[in-house]
Scaffold this motif. Structure first.
Motif, PDB file in Angstrom:
ATOM      1  N   PRO A 155     -16.767 -18.733   7.890  1.00  0.00           N
ATOM      2  CA  PRO A 155     -16.278 -17.360   7.737  1.00  0.00           C
ATOM      3  C   PRO A 155     -17.424 -16.363   7.895  1.00  0.00           C
ATOM      4  O   PRO A 155     -18.542 -16.605   7.426  1.00  0.00           O
ATOM      5  CB  PRO A 155     -15.711 -17.340   6.315  1.00  0.00           C
ATOM      6  N   GLY A 156     -17.151 -15.276   8.583  1.00  0.00           N
ATOM      7  CA  GLY A 156     -18.169 -14.246   8.787  1.00  0.00           C
ATOM      8  C   GLY A 156     -18.874 -14.338  10.121  1.00  0.00           C
ATOM      9  O   GLY A 156     -19.447 -13.352  10.601  1.00  0.00           O
ATOM     10  N   MET A 157     -18.862 -15.511  10.723  1.00  0.00           N
ATOM     11  CA  MET A 157     -19.431 -15.658  12.061  1.00  0.00           C
ATOM     12  C   MET A 157     -18.512 -14.937  13.049  1.00  0.00           C
ATOM     13  O   MET A 157     -17.291 -14.981  12.920  1.00  0.00           O
ATOM     14  CB  MET A 157     -19.538 -17.148  12.419  1.00  0.00           C
ATOM     15  N   THR A 158     -19.076 -14.272  14.044  1.00  0.00           N
ATOM     16  CA  THR A 158     -18.230 -13.609  15.034  1.00  0.00           C
ATOM     17  C   THR A 158     -17.828 -14.592  16.131  1.00  0.00           C
ATOM     18  O   THR A 158     -18.465 -15.634  16.317  1.00  0.00           O
ATOM     19  CB  THR A 158     -18.949 -12.413  15.680  1.00  0.00           C
ATOM     20  N   GLU A 159     -16.790 -14.213  16.863  1.00  0.00           N
ATOM     21  CA  GLU A 159     -16.377 -15.036  18.002  1.00  0.00           C
ATOM     22  C   GLU A 159     -17.511 -15.158  19.012  1.00  0.00           C
ATOM     23  O   GLU A 159     -17.719 -16.232  19.596  1.00  0.00           O
ATOM     24  CB  GLU A 159     -15.142 -14.416  18.663  1.00  0.00           C
ATOM     25  N   LEU A 160     -18.241 -14.080  19.226  1.00  0.00           N
ATOM     26  CA  LEU A 160     -19.352 -14.109  20.167  1.00  0.00           C
ATOM     27  C   LEU A 160     -20.434 -15.082  19.711  1.00  0.00           C
ATOM     28  O   LEU A 160     -21.006 -15.820  20.530  1.00  0.00           O
ATOM     29  CB  LEU A 160     -19.945 -12.704  20.321  1.00  0.00           C
ATOM     30  N   GLU A 161     -20.713 -15.093  18.421  1.00  0.00           N
ATOM     31  CA  GLU A 161     -21.718 -16.016  17.898  1.00  0.00           C
ATOM     32  C   GLU A 161     -21.257 -17.462  18.061  1.00  0.00           C
ATOM     33  O   GLU A 161     -22.049 -18.344  18.432  1.00  0.00           O
ATOM     34  CB  GLU A 161     -21.987 -15.718  16.422  1.00  0.00           C
ATOM     35  N   ALA A 162     -19.984 -17.709  17.815  1.00  0.00           N
ATOM     36  CA  ALA A 162     -19.448 -19.066  17.963  1.00  0.00           C
ATOM     37  C   ALA A 162     -19.529 -19.515  19.419  1.00  0.00           C
ATOM     38  O   ALA A 162     -19.881 -20.668  19.715  1.00  0.00           O
ATOM     39  CB  ALA A 162     -18.010 -19.118  17.466  1.00  0.00           C
ATOM     40  N   ALA A 163     -19.212 -18.605  20.343  1.00  0.00           N
ATOM     41  CA  ALA A 163     -19.296 -18.938  21.765  1.00  0.00           C
ATOM     42  C   ALA A 163     -20.731 -19.266  22.161  1.00  0.00           C
ATOM     43  O   ALA A 163     -20.985 -20.222  22.907  1.00  0.00           O
ATOM     44  CB  ALA A 163     -18.764 -17.782  22.606  1.00  0.00           C
ATOM     45  N   ALA A 164     -21.682 -18.487  21.652  1.00  0.00           N
ATOM     46  CA  ALA A 164     -23.092 -18.720  21.971  1.00  0.00           C
ATOM     47  C   ALA A 164     -23.557 -20.074  21.455  1.00  0.00           C
ATOM     48  O   ALA A 164     -24.299 -20.800  22.132  1.00  0.00           O
ATOM     49  CB  ALA A 164     -23.953 -17.602  21.384  1.00  0.00           C
ATOM     50  N   GLU A 165     -23.120 -20.429  20.250  1.00  0.00           N
ATOM     51  CA  GLU A 165     -23.488 -21.729  19.678  1.00  0.00           C
ATOM     52  C   GLU A 165     -22.912 -22.869  20.505  1.00  0.00           C
ATOM     53  O   GLU A 165     -23.586 -23.875  20.763  1.00  0.00           O
ATOM     54  CB  GLU A 165     -22.989 -21.828  18.231  1.00  0.00           C
ATOM     55  N   GLU A 167     -22.076 -22.825  23.688  1.00  0.00           N
ATOM     56  CA  GLU A 167     -22.761 -22.885  24.977  1.00  0.00           C
ATOM     57  C   GLU A 167     -24.163 -23.485  24.819  1.00  0.00           C
ATOM     58  O   GLU A 167     -24.618 -24.260  25.677  1.00  0.00           O
ATOM     59  CB  GLU A 167     -22.829 -21.487  25.583  1.00  0.00           C
ATOM     60  N   TYR A 168     -24.830 -23.139  23.725  1.00  0.00           N
ATOM     61  CA  TYR A 168     -26.156 -23.722  23.459  1.00  0.00           C
ATOM     62  C   TYR A 168     -26.061 -25.231  23.317  1.00  0.00           C
ATOM     63  O   TYR A 168     -26.890 -25.978  23.862  1.00  0.00           O
ATOM     64  CB  TYR A 168     -26.748 -23.099  22.195  1.00  0.00           C
ATOM     65  N   GLN A 169     -25.050 -25.695  22.606  1.00  0.00           N
ATOM     66  CA  GLN A 169     -24.897 -27.138  22.410  1.00  0.00           C
ATOM     67  C   GLN A 169     -24.638 -27.854  23.725  1.00  0.00           C
ATOM     68  O   GLN A 169     -25.136 -28.966  23.946  1.00  0.00           O
ATOM     69  CB  GLN A 169     -23.769 -27.419  21.414  1.00  0.00           C
ATOM     70  N   MET A 170     -23.864 -27.241  24.615  1.00  0.00           N
ATOM     71  CA  MET A 170     -23.627 -27.878  25.915  1.00  0.00           C
ATOM     72  C   MET A 170     -24.923 -27.958  26.716  1.00  0.00           C
ATOM     73  O   MET A 170     -25.229 -29.004  27.306  1.00  0.00           O
ATOM     74  CB  MET A 170     -22.543 -27.115  26.684  1.00  0.00           C
ATOM     75  N   GLY A 174     -27.392 -31.417  28.024  1.00  0.00           N
ATOM     76  CA  GLY A 174     -27.596 -31.770  29.424  1.00  0.00           C
ATOM     77  C   GLY A 174     -26.819 -30.981  30.441  1.00  0.00           C
ATOM     78  O   GLY A 174     -26.904 -31.275  31.648  1.00  0.00           O
ATOM     79  N   ALA A 175     -26.054 -29.975  30.025  1.00  0.00           N
ATOM     80  CA  ALA A 175     -25.295 -29.175  30.993  1.00  0.00           C
ATOM     81  C   ALA A 175     -26.243 -28.293  31.803  1.00  0.00           C
ATOM     82  O   ALA A 175     -27.199 -27.730  31.265  1.00  0.00           O
ATOM     83  CB  ALA A 175     -24.269 -28.303  30.277  1.00  0.00           C
ATOM     84  N   SER A 176     -25.957 -28.163  33.098  1.00  0.00           N
ATOM     85  CA  SER A 176     -26.766 -27.286  33.945  1.00  0.00           C
ATOM     86  C   SER A 176     -26.236 -25.862  33.931  1.00  0.00           C
ATOM     87  O   SER A 176     -26.916 -24.936  34.365  1.00  0.00           O
ATOM     88  CB  SER A 176     -26.790 -27.809  35.381  1.00  0.00           C
ATOM     89  N   GLY A 177     -25.025 -25.677  33.449  1.00  0.00           N
ATOM     90  CA  GLY A 177     -24.420 -24.358  33.388  1.00  0.00           C
ATOM     91  C   GLY A 177     -23.015 -24.454  32.846  1.00  0.00           C
ATOM     92  O   GLY A 177     -22.568 -25.531  32.418  1.00  0.00           O
ATOM     93  N   LEU A 178     -22.313 -23.338  32.842  1.00  0.00           N
ATOM     94  CA  LEU A 178     -20.938 -23.289  32.368  1.00  0.00           C
ATOM     95  C   LEU A 178     -19.990 -23.372  33.553  1.00  0.00           C
ATOM     96  O   LEU A 178     -20.262 -22.810  34.611  1.00  0.00           O
ATOM     97  CB  LEU A 178     -20.681 -22.003  31.585  1.00  0.00           C
ATOM     98  N   SER A 179     -18.865 -24.043  33.362  1.00  0.00           N
ATOM     99  CA  SER A 179     -17.884 -24.104  34.442  1.00  0.00           C
ATOM    100  C   SER A 179     -16.959 -22.890  34.426  1.00  0.00           C
ATOM    101  O   SER A 179     -16.256 -22.635  35.404  1.00  0.00           O
ATOM    102  CB  SER A 179     -17.072 -25.403  34.372  1.00  0.00           C
ATOM    103  N   PHE A 180     -16.956 -22.136  33.336  1.00  0.00           N
ATOM    104  CA  PHE A 180     -16.224 -20.866  33.232  1.00  0.00           C
ATOM    105  C   PHE A 180     -16.690 -20.188  31.957  1.00  0.00           C
ATOM    106  O   PHE A 180     -17.371 -20.792  31.128  1.00  0.00           O
ATOM    107  CB  PHE A 180     -14.698 -21.086  33.210  1.00  0.00           C
ATOM    108  N   ASP A 181     -16.319 -18.924  31.790  1.00  0.00           N
ATOM    109  CA  ASP A 181     -16.711 -18.196  30.587  1.00  0.00           C
ATOM    110  C   ASP A 181     -16.015 -18.792  29.366  1.00  0.00           C
ATOM    111  O   ASP A 181     -14.793 -18.968  29.351  1.00  0.00           O
ATOM    112  CB  ASP A 181     -16.332 -16.714  30.709  1.00  0.00           C
ATOM    113  N   THR A 182     -16.796 -19.092  28.351  1.00  0.00           N
ATOM    114  CA  THR A 182     -16.267 -19.715  27.141  1.00  0.00           C
ATOM    115  C   THR A 182     -15.255 -18.810  26.450  1.00  0.00           C
ATOM    116  O   THR A 182     -15.467 -17.602  26.318  1.00  0.00           O
ATOM    117  CB  THR A 182     -17.414 -20.034  26.169  1.00  0.00           C
ATOM    118  N   ILE A 183     -14.156 -19.409  26.004  1.00  0.00           N
ATOM    119  CA  ILE A 183     -13.134 -18.684  25.257  1.00  0.00           C
ATOM    120  C   ILE A 183     -13.202 -19.102  23.794  1.00  0.00           C
ATOM    121  O   ILE A 183     -13.089 -20.289  23.466  1.00  0.00           O
ATOM    122  CB  ILE A 183     -11.725 -18.981  25.804  1.00  0.00           C
TER     123      ILE A 183
END
Length: 352
Positions: A155-165, A167-170, A174-183
């Protein structure tokens, strides 16, 4: 169908490939900037100095460098002259109108331009065993990231912060990038299938829908999981379990020989019988490969017969405006008698 069959069926002397994913598939070149010229006599990759060194390392094609002295139309004109090519196929679904107009004006040798529509794309529909393993690796990275994000959401974490976390984990795995913008869509925002992460803070009682994917060696992953932050109420459980049942039923029947429309109907019937038919507006799934949204699709409008080796998402959802929504998505490889599910993350309702 292969390139030779396309050339024979359409009667073309040569073809131009401009879609970056088709360029990679046919030539191995990952840069995405340039054009392929293909005939029965030669395979040529034209790009600029930013990519020529990499292109020569990645591709067996003859690499020509375009610049101020050797412009793209001039290089193509030379190829056409050498081959005596007069009928040329082109990717009308990816070539920009302004570039096509320039080619018509500056390539007078071409007497007829043949639009190929999606014929080159179709070459990518059946995934080779090697491609399937790259998709599996990409999906495994998503599974690992999901396991980690469950430890982080609070609780208290923003959606943007969750998306960043997420993406960081991917990337960390070993991910080279995102296949689409995280939702990341929480609470009432989760009623929007493609919600954009915002500064909204996660709250107890929220549905949190996470739709995310990464790229590994050029191949995409795609998965969706919905969790509840805290305890789910009865309506949340009803909606979640309906979506879960619809997905499991679709997964149990999907196989070679079915059409996309037939698989979609299995899941859609369950959701409609539960009274949420109007809350499931998108198709059940789509193909995945070098690009995140490929053909064929699992939808009411797609009568394509599925074949072994196709990669498809299975992602039913229910979205109730003003309340919230649920989507559950796996990526599978079609087999003769069923499917191979590449997604390993748990899908029973998770309450954090």
């Amino acid at each position: 169908m292969n390139l030779q069959e396309i050339q024979k069926e359409t009667g073309i002397d040569a073809l131009l490939v401009t879609d970056p994913y088709n360029m990679r598939y046919l030539s191995g070149f990952r840069g995405g900037e340039g054009i392929l010229y293909l005939s029965g006599k030669r395979s040529v990759l034209i790009t600029d100095s930013r990519y020529t060194e990499a292109a020569r390392q990645e591709s067996s094609f003859d690499v020509l460098e375009e610049n101020q002295e050797h412009r793209r139309p001039e290089l193509l004109q030379a190829c056409l002259e050498q081959d005596g090519a007069r009928t040329v196929g082109y990717e009308d679904q990816s070539l920009r109108c302004c570039e096509f107009d320039r080619f018509r004006a500056e390539l007078p040798l071409v007497k007829e331009w043949i639009p190929l529509q999606g014929q080159i794309d179709q070459l990518r529909r059946i995934k080779t065993p090697e491609e399937q393993e790259l998709l599996a690796k990409a999906e495994a990275i998503g599974d690992a990231a999901f396991a980690e994000i469950l430890k982080i959401l609070r609780p208290g974490m923003t959606e943007l912060e969750a998306a960043a976390e997420l993406e960081y984990q991917m990337k960390k795995n070993g991910a080279s990038g995102l296949s689409f913008d995280t939702i990341i869509a929480s609470g009432k925002n989760s009623s929007m299938p493609h919600a954009i992460p915002s500064v909204k803070k996660l709250e107890r009682g929220d549905f949190i829908t996470m739709d995310f994917g990464c790229m590994y060696e050029g191949y995409c992953s795609d998965m969706t999981r919905t969790v509840v932050l805290g305890k789910a109420d009865e309506k949340q459980k009803e909606i979640y379990n309906t979506v879960l049942k619809a997905q499991k039923e679709a997964l149990s029947v999907i196989c070679e020989g079915m059409t996309g429309k037939e698989v979609d109907r299995v899941a859609r019937d369950i959701i409609e019988r539960a009274g949420y038919g109007k809350c499931f507006g998108h198709g059940l799934g789509h193909s995945v490969g070098l690009f995140i949204h490929e053909e064929p699709r699992l939808s009411p409008a797609d009568n394509t017969v599925l074949e072994a080796g196709m990669a498809e998402t299975v992602e039913p959802g229910i979205y109730v405006p003003g309340f919230g929504g649920v989507r559950i998505e796996d990526l599978v490889i079609i087999t003769e008698d069923g499917c191979r599910n590449l997604t390993r993350s748990p899908k029973e309702l998770i309450e954090l």
